[in-house]
Design an enzyme around this catalytic site. Structure first.
Site, PDB file in Angstrom:
ATOM      1  N   THR A  98      -0.651  -7.735   1.137  1.00  0.00           N
ATOM      2  CA  THR A  98       0.514  -6.849   1.163  1.00  0.00           C
ATOM      3  C   THR A  98       1.668  -7.557   1.848  1.00  0.00           C
ATOM      4  O   THR A  98       1.566  -8.722   2.235  1.00  0.00           O
ATOM      5  CB  THR A  98       0.187  -5.552   1.929  1.00  0.00           C
ATOM      6  OG1 THR A  98       0.063  -5.858   3.327  1.00  0.00           O
ATOM      7  CG2 THR A  98      -1.108  -4.920   1.439  1.00  0.00           C
ATOM      8  N   TYR A 158      -0.585  -7.090  17.348  1.00  0.00           N
ATOM      9  CA  TYR A 158      -0.909  -6.256  16.196  1.00  0.00           C
ATOM     10  C   TYR A 158      -2.145  -5.403  16.472  1.00  0.00           C
ATOM     11  O   TYR A 158      -2.156  -4.191  16.185  1.00  0.00           O
ATOM     12  CB  TYR A 158      -1.144  -7.145  14.976  1.00  0.00           C
ATOM     13  CG  TYR A 158      -1.493  -6.395  13.722  1.00  0.00           C
ATOM     14  CD1 TYR A 158      -0.556  -5.601  13.073  1.00  0.00           C
ATOM     15  CD2 TYR A 158      -2.772  -6.479  13.169  1.00  0.00           C
ATOM     16  CE1 TYR A 158      -0.872  -4.908  11.919  1.00  0.00           C
ATOM     17  CE2 TYR A 158      -3.104  -5.796  12.011  1.00  0.00           C
ATOM     18  CZ  TYR A 158      -2.149  -5.008  11.387  1.00  0.00           C
ATOM     19  OH  TYR A 158      -2.480  -4.322  10.242  1.00  0.00           O
ATOM     20  N   LYS A 191      -2.582  -1.274  16.487  1.00  0.00           N
ATOM     21  CA  LYS A 191      -3.507  -0.583  15.587  1.00  0.00           C
ATOM     22  C   LYS A 191      -4.504   0.276  16.359  1.00  0.00           C
ATOM     23  O   LYS A 191      -4.907   1.344  15.875  1.00  0.00           O
ATOM     24  CB  LYS A 191      -4.231  -1.603  14.711  1.00  0.00           C
ATOM     25  CG  LYS A 191      -3.312  -2.357  13.745  1.00  0.00           C
ATOM     26  CD  LYS A 191      -2.765  -1.448  12.648  1.00  0.00           C
ATOM     27  CE  LYS A 191      -1.354  -1.021  12.802  1.00  0.00           C
ATOM     28  NZ  LYS A 191      -0.858  -0.186  11.678  1.00  0.00           N
ATOM     29  N   ILE A 235       0.826  -1.203   0.000  1.00  0.00           N
ATOM     30  CA  ILE A 235       0.000   0.000   0.000  1.00  0.00           C
ATOM     31  C   ILE A 235       0.863   1.257   0.000  1.00  0.00           C
ATOM     32  O   ILE A 235       0.511   2.267  -0.625  1.00  0.00           O
ATOM     33  CB  ILE A 235      -0.959  -0.019   1.210  1.00  0.00           C
ATOM     34  CG1 ILE A 235      -1.979  -1.155   1.054  1.00  0.00           C
ATOM     35  CG2 ILE A 235      -1.681   1.311   1.376  1.00  0.00           C
ATOM     36  CD1 ILE A 235      -2.853  -1.376   2.274  1.00  0.00           C
TER      37      ILE A 235
END
Length: 304
Positions: A205, A168, A172, A18
């Protein structure tokens, strides 16, 4: 996308995925872009590839390792020496699913250290250059998992128990809390800075590199075709947040299609915990203490 002539942008984690798609679109629209990553050869190769794809693109490769606070400081010093304002900072780089607890150069848990602390330190180091721009924006890339019950910050560095996806999710959630607290603090001093957080939906990704080979194969076969979207479309949301005229400071943006996995970008519901102002302040103060970076805000103007 509006034309970006005259704007200077910094995008982290931009040699693939991205981040690369974001740099390419900004460069094609006329922006001067610093394409950053931690591996010098990959960053240079990405810049060469991009200039071949976008003739006339103004793109410069720069090494930036968010797992090393000295690398962050050195990068910021190089930009400060150049003296140019930064109109746009896209905090895109990240790691996900690291199988065992690892640490950064400074001893932080790797996922939290890169995804949140590295970007906290980078934004603070670049703040003087951002505030020299007429309408600076900071876009921090989070994830839909920031809304999950496993996204909580009682143990932000997973010191007591490490689970890859929980680490993770915590990072975030921290991204969204950071983006909103950054906006609050800018508003307090009257700084003309817009800070927003985004989640890009589902896409294949470089984040999946720690997954097992069968999982990566399954993702390649199904993720983009049936659930998510190609990286070029996943980049729509950060690009929208970075360039659209109607973006709301402190907002949270994501794909507006089914289950927010794909589709046109727009406002989406932020994680519930980001309404907790005490949690946001506590995370900010923890980040100050851990990184030693304190934001050099201008003195607020007295009310008339």
């Amino acid at each position: 996308m509006p034309g970006q002539d005259g704007r200077s942008a910094v995008v982290t984690g931009a040699n693939g995925g991205i981040g690369y798609a974001t740099v390419r679109a900004l460069a094609a629209a006329g922006a001067e872009v610093l394409l950053t990553g931690r591996d010098a050869e990959r960053v240079r190769a990405a810049a060469v590839r991009l200039t071949g794809e976008v003739p006339g693109a103004r793109v410069r490769p720069e090494v930036l390792d968010l797992a090393d606070l000295e690398s962050v400081a050195g990068f910021a010093r190089r930009l400060a020496d150049a003296g140019h304002p930064v109109d746009l900072l896209v905090n895109n780089a990240g790691v996900m699913g690291v199988p065992e607890r690892r640490t950064t150069e400074d001893g932080f848990e790797l996922t939290f250290g890169v995804n949140h602390l590295g970007h906290y330190a980078l934004t603070g180091r670049l703040l003087p250059l951002l505030l020299r721009a007429p309408a600076p924006r900071v876009v921090t890339v989070s994830a839909a998992l920031s809304r999950s019950p496993i996204a909580e910050l009682s143990d932000p560095q997973s010191t007591h128990k490490y689970r890859p996806m929980a680490a993770y999710a915590k990072s975030k959630l921290a991204n969204v809390l950071f983006a909103r607290e950054l906006q609050r603090r800018a508003d307090v001093v009257g700084a003309a800075l817009t800070s927003v957080a985004v989640h890009p939906g589902s896409s294949l990704t470089g984040l999946q590199r720690y997954a097992s080979r069968p999982v990566r194969t399954l993702a390649r076969l199904t993720l983009e075709r049936f659930v998510g979207q190609p990286v070029e479309r996943a980049a729509w949301t950060p690009l929208y947040a970075a360039t659209a005229p109607g973006v709301v400071p402190g907002g949270f943006y994501g794909p507006t299609g089914r289950f927010e996995e794909r589709g046109a970008p727009g406002p989406v519901e932020p994680p519930l915990l980001t309404a907790d102002s005490a949690l946001a302040r506590g995370l900010w103060e923890l980040s100050e203490d851990l990184t030693g970076v304190r934001y050099p805000w201008p003195v607020p103007r007295p009310a008339r």
